[in-house]
Design an enzyme around this catalytic site. Structure first.
Site, PDB file in Angstrom:
ATOM      1  N   CYS A 170     -20.178   2.729  -2.570  1.00  0.00           N
ATOM      2  CA  CYS A 170     -19.461   4.185  -2.877  1.00  0.00           C
ATOM      3  C   CYS A 170     -20.005   4.637  -4.403  1.00  0.00           C
ATOM      4  CB  CYS A 170     -18.008   3.717  -3.213  1.00  0.00           C
ATOM      5  SG  CYS A 170     -16.993   5.301  -3.667  1.00  0.00           S
ATOM      6  N   CYS A 186     -13.434   5.218  -9.945  1.00  0.00           N
ATOM      7  CA  CYS A 186     -12.043   5.378  -9.055  1.00  0.00           C
ATOM      8  C   CYS A 186     -11.434   4.069  -9.271  1.00  0.00           C
ATOM      9  CB  CYS A 186     -12.727   5.691  -7.411  1.00  0.00           C
ATOM     10  SG  CYS A 186     -11.311   5.893  -6.546  1.00  0.00           S
ATOM     11  N   CYS A 210     -10.402   1.308  -4.808  1.00  0.00           N
ATOM     12  CA  CYS A 210     -10.825  -0.039  -4.619  1.00  0.00           C
ATOM     13  C   CYS A 210     -11.116  -1.082  -5.681  1.00  0.00           C
ATOM     14  CB  CYS A 210     -12.191  -0.023  -3.670  1.00  0.00           C
ATOM     15  SG  CYS A 210     -11.867   0.910  -2.188  1.00  0.00           S
ATOM     16  N   CYS A 245     -14.401   9.254   0.959  1.00  0.00           N
ATOM     17  CA  CYS A 245     -14.035   7.878   0.573  1.00  0.00           C
ATOM     18  C   CYS A 245     -14.390   6.830   1.829  1.00  0.00           C
ATOM     19  CB  CYS A 245     -12.625   8.180   0.085  1.00  0.00           C
ATOM     20  SG  CYS A 245     -11.780   6.127   0.110  1.00  0.00           S
ATOM     21  N   GLN A 254       1.908   2.211   8.953  1.00  0.00           N
ATOM     22  CA  GLN A 254       1.075   1.231   8.575  1.00  0.00           C
ATOM     23  C   GLN A 254      -0.366   2.143   8.537  1.00  0.00           C
ATOM     24  OE1 GLN A 254       1.179  -1.414   6.997  1.00  0.00           O
ATOM     25  NE2 GLN A 254       2.834  -2.635   7.732  1.00  0.00           N
ATOM     26  N   TYR A 265      14.716  -4.688   6.679  1.00  0.00           N
ATOM     27  CA  TYR A 265      13.597  -3.763   6.100  1.00  0.00           C
ATOM     28  C   TYR A 265      12.736  -3.229   7.284  1.00  0.00           C
ATOM     29  CZ  TYR A 265      14.658  -6.898   2.085  1.00  0.00           C
ATOM     30  OH  TYR A 265      15.271  -7.557   0.997  1.00  0.00           O
ATOM     31  N   GLU A 272      17.716  -0.773   7.776  1.00  0.00           N
ATOM     32  CA  GLU A 272      16.758  -0.334   6.683  1.00  0.00           C
ATOM     33  C   GLU A 272      17.554   0.789   5.891  1.00  0.00           C
ATOM     34  OE1 GLU A 272      14.264   1.117   4.482  1.00  0.00           O
ATOM     35  OE2 GLU A 272      13.402  -0.223   5.862  1.00  0.00           O
ATOM     36  N   ASP A 278      10.428  -8.011   6.187  1.00  0.00           N
ATOM     37  CA  ASP A 278       9.076  -7.263   5.850  1.00  0.00           C
ATOM     38  C   ASP A 278       9.632  -6.474   4.509  1.00  0.00           C
ATOM     39  OD1 ASP A 278       6.579  -6.416   5.444  1.00  0.00           O
ATOM     40  OD2 ASP A 278       6.698  -5.208   7.286  1.00  0.00           O
ATOM     41  N   CYS A 294       3.413  -8.382   1.351  1.00  0.00           N
ATOM     42  CA  CYS A 294       2.610  -7.450   0.787  1.00  0.00           C
ATOM     43  C   CYS A 294       2.224  -8.227  -0.574  1.00  0.00           C
ATOM     44  CB  CYS A 294       2.796  -6.187   0.900  1.00  0.00           C
ATOM     45  SG  CYS A 294       4.240  -5.673   0.086  1.00  0.00           S
TER      46      CYS A 294
END
Length: 469
Positions: free
Chosen positions: A88, A94, A97, A177, A301, A330, A351, A399, A426
């Site tokens: 990139c 940026c 990433c 991107c 997602q 969740y 939720e 989750d 996550c």
């Protein structure tokens, strides 16, 4: 206790706190969860952007605290064999990433190592007794994102759009991107061009003036349907009909143009008012056999290919035979719930976001799934209420967001005594903390599967199987 305190004081005395602007040579032996190189000088920990494990670097200290500090990479004295040239052109500026300079196979290994480290340090989990698998990666780890949220600004040349420079709100203008699907790049560029042509001004964050704040693009990988969301400061868009016509002419697969109004002086992207300017309120996409309706505000997602990998693993760990009741805490728009419903007798999803539950119910109808029910509320309150009504669960799936599970929910899981818990995470650090709580409450961590949902970033997802002892 006094002896322990004096030992700690002696240990602290042996660590030399570095001075700001000091030049140091550092051996890098780890990566942080933010993708920073980690090394020590005289026992003092330094975090250094762009440095990689196995490298010796020269750095300048930029910020110091009592136990750790930050430094800027000046020179690589000894290179890692896994270092690569980032493809990139704006990678250095940026903040999107963090790991393009690290070969992909090594990214996967480092993410597995990050999970292992957090499980032992925070969770106190004996990895001799738990199977931690290698990270499941992508065969093509580029162009995987189905959603772009791009702030719009101006410079002397006109409208610009791109991600923020790391740690700032300065927009780095970009033409493409490499982790976004090509369709997203084309839409962002064309939308900027049309707005420029029609004399539409970008929002100025400092002056709280101008109109166009963000452009959000959603793309269905399976259906190839496009949604464009224009986030504006005011309700009126100059030359609105011309804007719509030019976008429609540019993209034959465009199904929806939405306007969202955000009048607040805030960094939050979306405002409260959302209106369809043209087309449908939803686009559609599919993961496995399940079809999803995606609105402007739906959480969906961003990497559908790896989402299928993640959910297949969650389904495998749930070990459903067709007679089980499953609770999905969740549950969002019902993505995992509907996967589970294909194999379970009944799925109950909860939720806190009402719009997400409305989407979950719609997605269940869309797929003719009748054994999934959804409730609005905080999982730590709704699930105990279900328990009081005599509802039990054979399997509980969680989750949670990055902050992990509420302690009250973990306590409820322990009291409900399901046979299995499937934890989708996550954030390895909050995952490790919550696993420790569940293990103290009578569950055993059996298997951990890291999944690379976001190649070239420092993030890693995990699916974990726990069984009741």
């Amino acid at each position: 206790m006094k002896l322990e305190s004096s030992e700690n004081e002696m240990a602290e005395e042996q660590i030399r706190i570095l001075e700001k602007n000091e030049y140091v040579d550092v051996y890098i032996d780890d990566l942080s969860h933010e993708g920073l190189g980690v090394g020590k000088v005289d026992g003092y920990t330094l975090f250094i952007k762009d440095a990689l494990p196995g490298e010796k670097v020269k750095a300048k200290v930029t910020k110091t605290k009592k136990r750790f500090g930050f430094a800027r990479l000046l020179e690589i004295i000894e290179h890692s064999p896994h270092r690569v040239e980032p493809p990139c052109p704006i990678y250095a500026q940026c903040g999107g990433c963090q790991l393009q300079h690290l070969g992909y196979e090594e990214q996967l290994r480092q993410k597995e190592q990050q999970v292992r480290s957090q499980l032992t340090k925070i969770g106190g989990i004996d990895l001799e007794q738990v199977k931690v698998h290698p990270t499941l990666g992508m065969s093509e780890p580029w162009r995987y994102r189905n959603k772009a949220q791009v702030p719009i600004g101006e410079n002397e040349g006109g409208l610009i759009g791109g991600f923020y420079r790391q740690g700032t709100h300065d927009i780095i203008d970009m033409q493409e991107c490499l982790i976004q699907h090509e369709a997203n790049d084309e839409v962002i560029q064309k939308t900027k061009d049309i707005a420029q042509e029609l004399g539409i001004r970008a929002y100025d964050e400092q002056k709280h003036s101008g109109l166009l704040r963000h452009v959000v693009v959603k793309y269905g990988f399976y259906t190839q349907e496009l949604m464009i969301v224009l986030i504006t400061k005011e309700e009126t868009i100059p030359h609105k009909e011309m804007f719509i016509e030019k976008l429609r002419e540019s993209f034959p697969n465009l199904k929806s143009i939405i306007r969202n109004v955000n009048k607040a002086k805030t960094n939050v992207i979306f405002g409260e008012q959302t209106k369809v300017l043209w087309g449908e309120e939803y686009i559609y996409d599919q993961i496995g056999d399940i079809r999803f309706a995606i609105s402007a505000r739906s959480f969906y997602q961003v990497n559908p290919q790896q989402t299928k990998v993640l959910y297949d693993k969650a389904l495998e760990y749930a070990q459903l035979q067709g007679h089980e009741t499953v609770i999905d805490a969740y549950c969002g728009i019902g993505t995992i719930s509907l996967f589970l419903a294909q194999k379970a007798k009944k799925v109950l999803g909860v939720e806190v976001v009402p719009e997400a539950i409305a989407d979950a119910k719609r997605n269940a109808r869309l797929n003719h799934i009748e054994n999934a029910e959804f409730a609005v509320g905080e999982a730590e309150k709704v699930i105990p209420w279900w328990k009081a009504q005599g509802i039990t669960a054979d399997v509980i799936v969680v989750d949670p967001p990055r902050k992990g599970c509420d302690e009250a929910l973990l306590e409820t899981i322990i009291q409900m005594k399901p046979e299995r818990v499937v934890y989708v995470s996550c954030n390895p650090s909050t995952l490790a903390r919550d696993l420790k709580f569940l293990e103290d409450g009578g569950f055993k961590t059996v298997e951990v599967q890291p999944v690379d949902m976001f190649p070239h970033t420092s993030h890693v997802e995990c699916v974990v199987l726990l069984q009741r002892q």
